[in-house]
Design a protein around this motif. Sequence first.
Motif, PDB file in Angstrom:
ATOM      1  N   ALA A  86      17.653  -3.589   1.450  1.00  0.00           N
ATOM      2  CA  ALA A  86      17.606  -2.818   2.625  1.00  0.00           C
ATOM      3  C   ALA A  86      16.905  -1.711   2.781  1.00  0.00           C
ATOM      4  N   ALA A  87      16.528  -1.061   1.699  1.00  0.00           N
ATOM      5  CA  ALA A  87      15.856   0.358   1.879  1.00  0.00           C
ATOM      6  C   ALA A  87      14.348   0.384   2.000  1.00  0.00           C
ATOM      7  N   ILE A  88      13.947  -0.652   1.960  1.00  0.00           N
ATOM      8  CA  ILE A  88      12.413  -0.977   1.939  1.00  0.00           C
ATOM      9  C   ILE A  88      11.841  -1.813   3.309  1.00  0.00           C
ATOM     10  N   PRO A  89      11.087  -1.374   4.054  1.00  0.00           N
ATOM     11  CA  PRO A  89      10.480  -2.289   5.161  1.00  0.00           C
ATOM     12  C   PRO A  89      10.056  -3.816   4.653  1.00  0.00           C
ATOM     13  N   GLU A  90      10.564  -4.544   5.384  1.00  0.00           N
ATOM     14  CA  GLU A  90      10.271  -5.956   5.038  1.00  0.00           C
ATOM     15  C   GLU A  90       8.939  -6.201   5.039  1.00  0.00           C
ATOM     16  N   SER A  91       7.883  -5.605   5.355  1.00  0.00           N
ATOM     17  CA  SER A  91       6.388  -5.962   5.432  1.00  0.00           C
ATOM     18  C   SER A  91       6.018  -5.343   3.893  1.00  0.00           C
ATOM     19  N   LEU A  92       6.868  -4.613   3.110  1.00  0.00           N
ATOM     20  CA  LEU A  92       6.223  -4.249   1.852  1.00  0.00           C
ATOM     21  C   LEU A  92       7.149  -5.136   0.692  1.00  0.00           C
ATOM     22  N   LEU A  93       8.262  -5.238   1.166  1.00  0.00           N
ATOM     23  CA  LEU A  93       9.146  -5.814   0.117  1.00  0.00           C
ATOM     24  C   LEU A  93       8.798  -6.978  -0.758  1.00  0.00           C
ATOM     25  N   GLU A  94       8.009  -7.950  -0.176  1.00  0.00           N
ATOM     26  CA  GLU A  94       7.363  -8.873  -1.082  1.00  0.00           C
ATOM     27  C   GLU A  94       6.277  -8.246  -2.160  1.00  0.00           C
ATOM     28  N   GLY A  95       5.480  -7.306  -1.791  1.00  0.00           N
ATOM     29  CA  GLY A  95       4.865  -6.757  -2.765  1.00  0.00           C
ATOM     30  C   GLY A  95       5.635  -5.926  -3.797  1.00  0.00           C
ATOM     31  N   ILE A  96       6.588  -5.297  -3.353  1.00  0.00           N
ATOM     32  CA  ILE A  96       7.193  -4.504  -4.510  1.00  0.00           C
ATOM     33  C   ILE A  96       7.775  -5.678  -5.403  1.00  0.00           C
ATOM     34  N   LEU A  97       8.221  -6.720  -4.913  1.00  0.00           N
ATOM     35  CA  LEU A  97       8.934  -7.604  -5.817  1.00  0.00           C
ATOM     36  C   LEU A  97       7.825  -8.453  -6.906  1.00  0.00           C
ATOM     37  N   PHE A  98       7.033  -9.038  -5.967  1.00  0.00           N
ATOM     38  CA  PHE A  98       6.000  -9.931  -6.814  1.00  0.00           C
ATOM     39  C   PHE A  98       4.628  -9.256  -7.113  1.00  0.00           C
ATOM     40  N   GLY A  99       4.387  -7.947  -6.665  1.00  0.00           N
ATOM     41  CA  GLY A  99       3.074  -7.389  -7.085  1.00  0.00           C
ATOM     42  C   GLY A  99       1.972  -7.675  -6.044  1.00  0.00           C
ATOM     43  N   THR A 100       0.970  -7.160  -6.279  1.00  0.00           N
ATOM     44  CA  THR A 100      -0.137  -7.340  -5.441  1.00  0.00           C
ATOM     45  C   THR A 100      -1.487  -7.606  -6.284  1.00  0.00           C
ATOM     46  N   SER A 101      -2.144  -8.460  -5.695  1.00  0.00           N
ATOM     47  CA  SER A 101      -3.697  -8.829  -6.257  1.00  0.00           C
ATOM     48  C   SER A 101      -4.921  -8.290  -5.777  1.00  0.00           C
ATOM     49  N   LYS A 102      -5.796  -7.628  -6.626  1.00  0.00           N
ATOM     50  CA  LYS A 102      -6.982  -7.103  -6.162  1.00  0.00           C
ATOM     51  C   LYS A 102      -7.753  -8.237  -5.518  1.00  0.00           C
ATOM     52  N   GLY A 103      -8.297  -7.930  -4.096  1.00  0.00           N
ATOM     53  CA  GLY A 103      -9.107  -8.915  -3.494  1.00  0.00           C
ATOM     54  C   GLY A 103      -8.167  -9.594  -2.472  1.00  0.00           C
ATOM     55  N   SER A 104      -7.067  -9.488  -2.592  1.00  0.00           N
ATOM     56  CA  SER A 104      -6.028 -10.001  -1.526  1.00  0.00           C
ATOM     57  C   SER A 104      -6.389  -9.688  -0.163  1.00  0.00           C
ATOM     58  N   PHE A 105      -6.410  -8.166  -0.289  1.00  0.00           N
ATOM     59  CA  PHE A 105      -6.940  -7.662   1.071  1.00  0.00           C
ATOM     60  C   PHE A 105      -8.005  -6.330   0.388  1.00  0.00           C
ATOM     61  N   THR A 106      -8.900  -6.010   1.177  1.00  0.00           N
ATOM     62  CA  THR A 106      -9.864  -5.233   0.799  1.00  0.00           C
ATOM     63  C   THR A 106      -9.023  -3.790   0.696  1.00  0.00           C
ATOM     64  N   GLY A 107      -9.022  -3.117  -0.496  1.00  0.00           N
ATOM     65  CA  GLY A 107      -8.477  -1.835  -0.706  1.00  0.00           C
ATOM     66  C   GLY A 107      -7.302  -2.228  -1.581  1.00  0.00           C
ATOM     67  N   ALA A 108      -6.520  -3.388  -1.539  1.00  0.00           N
ATOM     68  CA  ALA A 108      -5.692  -3.709  -2.471  1.00  0.00           C
ATOM     69  C   ALA A 108      -5.889  -3.732  -3.931  1.00  0.00           C
ATOM     70  N   VAL A 109      -4.814  -3.468  -4.730  1.00  0.00           N
ATOM     71  CA  VAL A 109      -5.234  -3.416  -6.200  1.00  0.00           C
ATOM     72  C   VAL A 109      -4.435  -4.316  -6.955  1.00  0.00           C
TER      73      VAL A 109
END
Length: 467
Positions: free
Chosen positions: A214-237
């Motif tokens: 409940a403490a993290i905006p839903e738009s960011l929670l997926e990235g916090i749980l599963f991580g992000t991949s470079k190239g998924s969006f320009t600027g992502a790491v």
Amino acid sequence: MKKEDYKKILQELIENIDEGVYIVDKNGVGKFYNNAMASMEKVNMEDVLDKKFHEAFPEFHVGDSTMFKALIKGESTIKEQQTYKNFYGKEITTVNSTIPIVVDGETVAALEIAKDITDIRKMSDTLLELQKEAIPPGSSKIVRKDNIKRYSFEDIYGTNPAFSQVVQRAKKAADNDASVFIYGETGTGKELFAQSIHYGGKRKEKPFLAQNCAAIPESLLEGILFGTSKGSFTGAVDREGLFEQANGGTLLLDEISAMPYDLQSKLLRVLQEDYIRRVGGTKDIPVNVRIIATVNEPPAELIAQGKLRKDLFYRINVVNLSIPPLRERKDDIPLLAEKFLEKHNKRFEKEIWMVSDGAVEKLKAYDYPGNVRELENIIEQAVSMADKEHVLTEKNLALSSISRKSRQQDKTHEINLPLDKYLEEIELRIIEDALLECSGNISRTAEKLQIKRQTLQHKLKKYKINI
């Protein structure tokens, strides 16, 4: 009204909403770009209007563009996070919804609505980096600062029979790797149980990470749980999420019912298949993480309200713990008060030796909407404000105005029903709770309720409960 009137109304509406709006024609040329979007992306309107979207944002790859998907593929994108650079090279992060406008089967335009979350994304990146710092590369042990408390079963106090039964069940859970679902009102000690299970089991040398959903905006929670991949969006790491960071250990998902419903389905898939895929990534990454989930409302109610997926609950609810509220274990109050007195004596350098009988009776007469946490706060306040006395008396205690009276008023309201309806509501609640504890198994539920299987099936049909 004339066509021009409708157009003027639409323009005023779009210009005066908080979200950014960007409209391009079928050729990708910008035709409308409101002030909110211009302010968000830190560009001038003339840099976007009458230009193709990939020319207005040259650092943005066409293949990653939701505009491209809408115009060329006719695909809608709903609430997708994007990190990209604007015309002047300024990096921003937004949550975008982009939809194709189709007339007579032909895509004539694309509409994008965006919300700026640049600052929130920076905050989440910092959070993940801080989590990662606790686990050195190549190390199986988690390194902790001295001020971070690790709880064990030795920190759980209580002799109340119902509470002791929950503790014994938790100790058995520590001996295996099964997922655990903990229900308890606010302040009952859910994280205390979760940590005790982790540090009392074979994963104790591995990471224990916790995330309040409940403490993290839903738009960011997926990235916090599963991580992000470079190239998924320009600027992502490339960044590990909590699942990768907790690999081999335990991940506590606090208030899991606050997790967006769609994300709950992705979590269910991870639990079933034991691998994650970073946001925007294509690689499956194996993970071995024990999940402990908590809620502070009855699971049956959360499922009925559409806040908790039934299939996810059944997947996690291998071991079920229901922590009694303090008002149902008041026989533990003297012991708890003594432990808290000892703790805060040391903290405030006081010498209060005991709690008087009068103070104990006053504590027992209170209803504790904040449960054990509230009791500790009461004792902490009393010790901190005490002078040189050696006995904590009732005059030292300051109790909240939220008391049994308001709770009894709620119960009186509930009873303002015909007796048969009131009894049916109670029976329905008992059956739902039993079904959830038995993971929907009819035979086990009937056995728990001490009724015949056929009788239970009749009641399920009566209350329209589908299993």
